[in-house]
Design a protein around this motif. Sequence first.
Motif, short mmCIF file in Angstrom:
data_model
loop_
_atom_site.label_atom_id
_atom_site.label_comp_id
_atom_site.label_asym_id
_atom_site.label_seq_id
_atom_site.Cartn_x
_atom_site.Cartn_y
_atom_site.Cartn_z
N PHE A 295 0.80 -1.23 0.00
CA PHE A 295 0.00 0.00 0.00
C PHE A 295 0.84 1.29 0.00
N LEU A 296 2.14 1.18 -0.26
CA LEU A 296 2.99 2.37 -0.24
C LEU A 296 2.59 3.36 -1.33
N HIS A 297 2.25 2.86 -2.51
CA HIS A 297 1.87 3.74 -3.61
C HIS A 297 0.61 4.52 -3.26
N PHE A 298 -0.40 3.84 -2.72
CA PHE A 298 -1.65 4.52 -2.38
C PHE A 298 -1.41 5.59 -1.32
N GLU A 299 -0.59 5.27 -0.33
CA GLU A 299 -0.34 6.23 0.75
C GLU A 299 0.43 7.44 0.23
N THR A 300 1.49 7.19 -0.52
CA THR A 300 2.35 8.29 -0.97
C THR A 300 1.65 9.16 -1.99
N CYS A 301 0.97 8.55 -2.95
CA CYS A 301 0.42 9.29 -4.09
C CYS A 301 -1.00 9.78 -3.88
N TYR A 302 -1.76 9.16 -2.99
CA TYR A 302 -3.17 9.54 -2.81
C TYR A 302 -3.45 10.08 -1.40
N TYR A 303 -3.24 9.26 -0.39
CA TYR A 303 -3.67 9.66 0.96
C TYR A 303 -2.88 10.85 1.48
N GLN A 304 -1.58 10.88 1.22
CA GLN A 304 -0.79 12.03 1.64
C GLN A 304 -1.25 13.30 0.90
N GLY A 305 -1.58 13.14 -0.38
CA GLY A 305 -2.07 14.28 -1.15
C GLY A 305 -3.41 14.78 -0.66
N ILE A 306 -4.30 13.86 -0.31
CA ILE A 306 -5.62 14.24 0.22
C ILE A 306 -5.44 15.00 1.53
N GLU A 324 -9.05 3.12 -12.06
CA GLU A 324 -10.33 2.82 -11.40
C GLU A 324 -10.15 2.50 -9.92
N HIS A 325 -8.92 2.11 -9.55
CA HIS A 325 -8.66 1.84 -8.13
C HIS A 325 -8.82 3.10 -7.28
N LYS A 326 -8.86 4.27 -7.92
CA LYS A 326 -9.04 5.52 -7.16
C LYS A 326 -10.46 5.65 -6.62
N ILE A 327 -11.43 4.98 -7.25
CA ILE A 327 -12.84 5.17 -6.87
C ILE A 327 -13.06 4.83 -5.41
N GLN A 328 -12.59 3.65 -4.98
CA GLN A 328 -12.84 3.24 -3.61
C GLN A 328 -12.05 4.07 -2.60
N ARG A 329 -11.17 4.92 -3.11
CA ARG A 329 -10.40 5.80 -2.24
C ARG A 329 -10.92 7.23 -2.26
N GLY A 330 -12.13 7.40 -2.81
CA GLY A 330 -12.81 8.69 -2.73
C GLY A 330 -12.64 9.59 -3.91
N LYS A 370 -19.89 5.98 -10.66
CA LYS A 370 -20.39 6.68 -9.48
C LYS A 370 -21.06 5.74 -8.49
N THR A 371 -21.60 4.64 -8.99
CA THR A 371 -22.29 3.71 -8.09
C THR A 371 -21.30 2.92 -7.22
N TYR A 372 -20.00 2.99 -7.55
CA TYR A 372 -18.99 2.27 -6.77
C TYR A 372 -18.26 3.18 -5.78
N LEU A 373 -18.67 4.44 -5.70
CA LEU A 373 -18.02 5.34 -4.76
C LEU A 373 -18.24 4.86 -3.33
N PRO A 374 -17.29 5.11 -2.45
CA PRO A 374 -17.35 4.55 -1.09
C PRO A 374 -18.23 5.33 -0.13
N PHE A 375 -18.82 6.43 -0.58
CA PHE A 375 -19.54 7.30 0.34
C PHE A 375 -20.87 6.69 0.73
N SER A 376 -21.26 6.96 1.94
CA SER A 376 -22.51 6.41 2.44
C SER A 376 -23.70 7.08 1.77
#
Length: 383
Positions: A295-306, A324-330, A370-376
Motif C-alpha cells: 500500500f505504499l503507492h496509495f499512501e504516498t500518491c493519494y492519501y498524503q495528497g488528500i 479505477e482503483h481511485k474510486i474506492q479511495r474517494g 459513481k455507483t462504486y463510490l465509497p460514500f454512504s
Amino acid sequence: MQITFISQIAEIGAERWNALCAEDYPFVRYEFLHALETSGSVGAGTGWQAQHLVAYEGDELIAAMPLYKKTHSYGEYVFDWSWADAYKRYGLNYYPKLINAIPFTPCSGTRLLSKNTKREAELLPAIVAAIKNQALNINASSWHCLFPSAELSALLVEQNISQRLGAQFHWFNRDYKNWDDFVATMTSRKRKNINKERRIVAEQGIDFIASRAQEINKEDWKLFYQFYCNTYLKRSGHTGYLTETFFELLRENLAEHCLMIIARKANQPIAAALFFVDSKTIYGRYWGCLAEYDFLHFETCYYQGIEYAIKHGLQRFDGGAQGEHKIQRGFEPIATYSNHFLVREDFQQAINRFLESEKPSVELYIQDAKTYLPFSELRVIKQ
C-alpha cells in the motif's frame, strides 16, 4: 491580428508569456514549458517539436497556444492509435500531426492563453483557421486539442472541431476539517479498508516528509529523479520521458508550485511523489520507489495528497489519467474533453461517427463508476 508559429518558447520570454496566464495553473506557465524544451524532454529526437502559436495586435502579444508537431502518439493520454492504423491501411501518413497539449500531462486546464479571456470566442475563428493552414503547410494529418477546459472545448465545437469525451477520477474537498472528517462520509466497510491500508504502511515503519518550494533541497530532487527512473525502468524498460535537467529547472524556476512527499523507512528514503499545486488544486504527477511495500503507492500518491489538500484548503485533487482503483479511495468520476480536426474530410466524417458512437459508452461508464463510490450517501458533481 497577426498569427505566427514559433519553434521555441524562448522567442517570447517569461514576462510576456506569463502575462497571458489568467490563472496560476502551472502547466502553461513559461517556466514549465521552457523546462521541457531546454532539458531536451521535448524537441529534436523526442517526437515533440514546438510549433507554439502566438498572436499579436501590432507589437502587443495578445494570445498564445502551446502547440507541438508530433511524429508519434506517446505521452498524450488521449488514444488515437487506431486512427493512425486506419491511415496506414489506406497508404496514408497520420504523422506528423499538430497537438495543442501539455506534454506528458493529462491535467485539464486552459489551452489558449489570452490577455483578455473575454475575447477568446472572438479570437478563436482566426486562430482555428491559422492552425488548419499550418497543418497544410507542414503536411500534418490533423490537429488535436487535449484536455482543454469544458468552456474552450465547447467553443471549439462551435468552430466544427469535433469533441471527444473521456473520463478521469478526481477528489473533491467538501469542506473537510481533517482526514477523519473525510472518511466519516464513507460506509463503515470502506472506511475500515482505507484506514487499514494506512495502518499497514505505518506498521512497516514508514513515515513521510512533505516539502514545498525551497524546502525541497537539491539532494531531494536528485533522489526523486533516481526513484522516477527506477520505476519507469521496471515498468516500461526505459528511464522515462523527462530528463534530470527538467527536474533541475523545476527546482530553479517553478519550485513554488511543487510539493514533494518522501517516504522513509529507518530514516532512509524509499519512495517519493512529486505533486504540483496552485491556489485551488493539487495535481499528482510523478512517483518512484526503490522497492515495493504494501500500500505504499496509495499512501504516498493519494492519501498524503488528500491530507495536504484538506490541511491547506485546496478544492480538488487531480490524480491524473486512468485508475479505477481511485474510486474506492474517494476519487469521483468526471468528464474530460478533447477536440479533433482531420485535414481529410472523409476521415473526419469517419472519426465523427466513431466519436458519436463512443460518447454514450463513456457517459454510461461515468454514471456506472459513481455507483462504486465509497460514500454512504452518493453525491453527484456538477460538471
